[in-house]
Write a protein that holds these residues in place. Structure first.
Motif, PDB file in Angstrom:
ATOM      1  N   LEU A 135     -25.303 -32.447  45.046  1.00 31.86           N
ATOM      2  CA  LEU A 135     -26.744 -33.000  45.516  1.00 31.86           C
ATOM      3  C   LEU A 135     -28.125 -32.870  44.547  1.00 31.86           C
ATOM      4  O   LEU A 135     -28.694 -34.040  44.283  1.00 31.86           O
ATOM      5  N   ALA A 136     -28.164 -31.576  44.005  1.00 25.97           N
ATOM      6  CA  ALA A 136     -29.212 -31.416  42.967  1.00 25.97           C
ATOM      7  C   ALA A 136     -28.981 -32.193  41.737  1.00 25.97           C
ATOM      8  O   ALA A 136     -29.766 -32.782  41.189  1.00 25.97           O
ATOM      9  N   TRP A 137     -27.703 -32.413  41.199  1.00 28.49           N
ATOM     10  CA  TRP A 137     -27.501 -32.900  40.026  1.00 28.49           C
ATOM     11  C   TRP A 137     -27.505 -34.320  40.116  1.00 28.49           C
ATOM     12  O   TRP A 137     -27.732 -34.863  38.978  1.00 28.49           O
ATOM     13  N   VAL A 138     -27.481 -35.133  41.152  1.00 33.48           N
ATOM     14  CA  VAL A 138     -27.546 -36.850  41.192  1.00 33.48           C
ATOM     15  C   VAL A 138     -29.192 -36.896  40.930  1.00 33.48           C
ATOM     16  O   VAL A 138     -29.355 -38.108  40.980  1.00 33.48           O
ATOM     17  N   CYS A 139     -30.067 -35.636  41.433  1.00 34.30           N
ATOM     18  CA  CYS A 139     -31.359 -36.025  41.087  1.00 34.30           C
ATOM     19  C   CYS A 139     -31.846 -36.220  39.740  1.00 34.30           C
ATOM     20  O   CYS A 139     -31.147 -35.488  38.934  1.00 34.30           O
ATOM     21  N   ASP A 140     -32.902 -36.752  39.627  1.00 34.70           N
ATOM     22  CA  ASP A 140     -33.387 -36.955  38.242  1.00 34.70           C
ATOM     23  C   ASP A 140     -33.969 -35.805  37.647  1.00 34.70           C
ATOM     24  O   ASP A 140     -33.883 -35.380  36.334  1.00 34.70           O
ATOM     25  N   LEU A 141     -34.768 -34.989  38.556  1.00 29.73           N
ATOM     26  CA  LEU A 141     -35.412 -33.771  37.854  1.00 29.73           C
ATOM     27  C   LEU A 141     -35.129 -32.534  39.153  1.00 29.73           C
ATOM     28  O   LEU A 141     -34.816 -33.061  40.144  1.00 29.73           O
ATOM     29  N   ILE A 142     -35.140 -31.352  38.878  1.00 35.23           N
ATOM     30  CA  ILE A 142     -35.057 -30.226  39.652  1.00 35.23           C
ATOM     31  C   ILE A 142     -36.232 -29.458  39.458  1.00 35.23           C
ATOM     32  O   ILE A 142     -36.340 -28.905  38.418  1.00 35.23           O
ATOM     33  N   VAL A 143     -37.014 -29.175  40.603  1.00 34.35           N
ATOM     34  CA  VAL A 143     -37.831 -28.120  40.530  1.00 34.35           C
ATOM     35  C   VAL A 143     -37.207 -26.964  41.445  1.00 34.35           C
ATOM     36  O   VAL A 143     -36.943 -27.111  42.489  1.00 34.35           O
ATOM     37  N   ALA A 144     -37.307 -25.783  40.958  1.00 36.25           N
ATOM     38  CA  ALA A 144     -36.659 -24.733  41.629  1.00 36.25           C
ATOM     39  C   ALA A 144     -37.677 -23.448  41.868  1.00 36.25           C
ATOM     40  O   ALA A 144     -38.462 -23.148  41.129  1.00 36.25           O
ATOM     41  N   SER A 145     -37.450 -22.744  42.856  1.00 33.61           N
ATOM     42  CA  SER A 145     -38.292 -21.624  43.229  1.00 33.61           C
ATOM     43  C   SER A 145     -37.577 -20.545  42.509  1.00 33.61           C
ATOM     44  O   SER A 145     -36.491 -20.475  42.150  1.00 33.61           O
ATOM     45  N   GLU A 146     -38.398 -19.510  42.433  1.00 37.58           N
ATOM     46  CA  GLU A 146     -38.020 -18.285  41.624  1.00 37.58           C
ATOM     47  C   GLU A 146     -36.738 -17.543  42.459  1.00 37.58           C
ATOM     48  O   GLU A 146     -36.014 -16.937  41.640  1.00 37.58           O
ATOM     49  N   ASP A 147     -36.840 -17.732  43.677  1.00 40.27           N
ATOM     50  CA  ASP A 147     -35.460 -16.957  44.420  1.00 40.27           C
ATOM     51  C   ASP A 147     -34.236 -17.939  44.254  1.00 40.27           C
ATOM     52  O   ASP A 147     -33.322 -17.723  44.863  1.00 40.27           O
ATOM     53  N   ALA A 148     -34.514 -19.198  43.644  1.00 36.63           N
ATOM     54  CA  ALA A 148     -33.193 -20.164  43.787  1.00 36.63           C
ATOM     55  C   ALA A 148     -32.038 -19.589  42.902  1.00 36.63           C
ATOM     56  O   ALA A 148     -32.296 -18.988  41.870  1.00 36.63           O
ATOM     57  N   PHE A 149     -30.730 -19.846  43.140  1.00 36.37           N
ATOM     58  CA  PHE A 149     -29.530 -19.557  42.595  1.00 36.37           C
ATOM     59  C   PHE A 149     -28.609 -20.535  42.723  1.00 36.37           C
ATOM     60  O   PHE A 149     -28.658 -21.180  43.533  1.00 36.37           O
TER      61      PHE A 149
END
Length: 282
Positions: A135-149
């Motif tokens: 789901l994240a990869w089909v998006c054009d941009l990814i904004v992640a929080s510091e706790d994301a993995f």
């Protein structure tokens, strides 16, 4: 069974936010959620007031992946196909069923959403695992929080990776191999270093910072954005993404068939409990 909608949709000005809404199960994706996501993306595509779409997950996690064991797992149920023309899986057996279903709800839907002619930004916190990566990869941009993995642990099932196998395009090939071979978690900071993530922000600022970026982009001409998106997507396809996805999808299903033939379980005996135990090294 939950009475809450599997997906929430909200528009504020030119930004539509599509939120996966199964926080109790870390937003694991059952078919109901998949088709609700498709409804939401269609709504955003049709609404001329929407310039940019944000994809988010309710609760502490973006998405823990495909639903392989919650009480609301619905892989056996029929759904009207939208992403392709394969037959109904629900009255079939073996590979006849699994290939038909996954061609629709996994590979087909991801390809469909990747082509949404408006920019889509993933807003990722906590777990982004296996199907969550897709789901994240089909998006054009990814904004992640510091706790994301980020993790794709399905090699533990004897399967070469998730169905939308974009790994060698979203990260360097040697990084992709280590990511798959170990099943280890990749931190948001590491994902930023290799170019898979656009921004890493403090957890408490994730929603606001994602929306700020979305609003800036939404001020650009709609047609220009749509054509720029198509140009970059076409370049990825010319670099082999489209055909690579088909080839890896076939290997994915070879692995399912091998597991079923040798062990009687297409997932290689890896239910939720077994996957967690493997991750802990038990």
């Amino acid at each position: 069974m939950s009475t809450d909608p599997a997906v929430r949709y909200e528009r504020k000005g030119p930004v539509a936010t599509v939120t996966m809404n199964r926080p109790r199960y870390r937003n694991a994706q059952n078919s109901a959620m998949t088709y609700a996501l498709d409804d939401a993306f269609q709504q955003a595509a049709r609404d001329d007031r929407v310039g940019v779409v944000i994809l988010a997950g309710a609760g502490e996690h973006f998405s823990a992946g495909h639903d392989i064991g919650t009480p609301e797992r619905d892989a056996h149920l029929p759904h009207a196909h939208r992403a392709g023309l394969w037959w109904d899986h629900s009255d079939k057996a073996g590979a006849d069923s699994r290939f038909a279903r996954e061609s629709e709800v996994y590979l087909g839907m991801c390809r469909r959403w990747r082509e949404l002619p408006k920019p889509v930004i993933a807003s990722v916190q906590g777990a982004c695992v296996a199907g969550g990566l897709m789901l994240a990869w089909v998006c054009d941009l990814i904004v992640a929080s510091e706790d994301a993995f980020f993790a794709d642990p399905v090699v533990r099932m004897g399967i070469p990776g998730v169905e939308y196998f974009a790994h060698p395009w979203v990260m360097p090939p040697r990084v992709a191999k280590e990511f798959l071979y170990t099943g280890d978690r990749m931190s948001a900071r590491r994902a930023y270093e290799i170019g898979m993530v656009n921004h890493v922000v403090p957890c408490e600022e994730l929603s606001a910072r994602t929306r700020e970026l979305a609003s800036r982009i939404a001020a650009m001409p709609r047609m220009g954005l749509a054509l720029a998106k198509r140009a970059v997507n076409q370049a990825e396809d010319l670099q082999g993404l489209h055909s690579g996805l088909d080839a890896a999808f076939a290997l994915h299903h070879l692995a399912h068939a091998h597991n079923a033939e040798t062990g009687g379980d297409p997932l290689g005996g890896m239910d939720i409990g077994a996957m967690k135990a493997k991750e802990r090294g038990a």
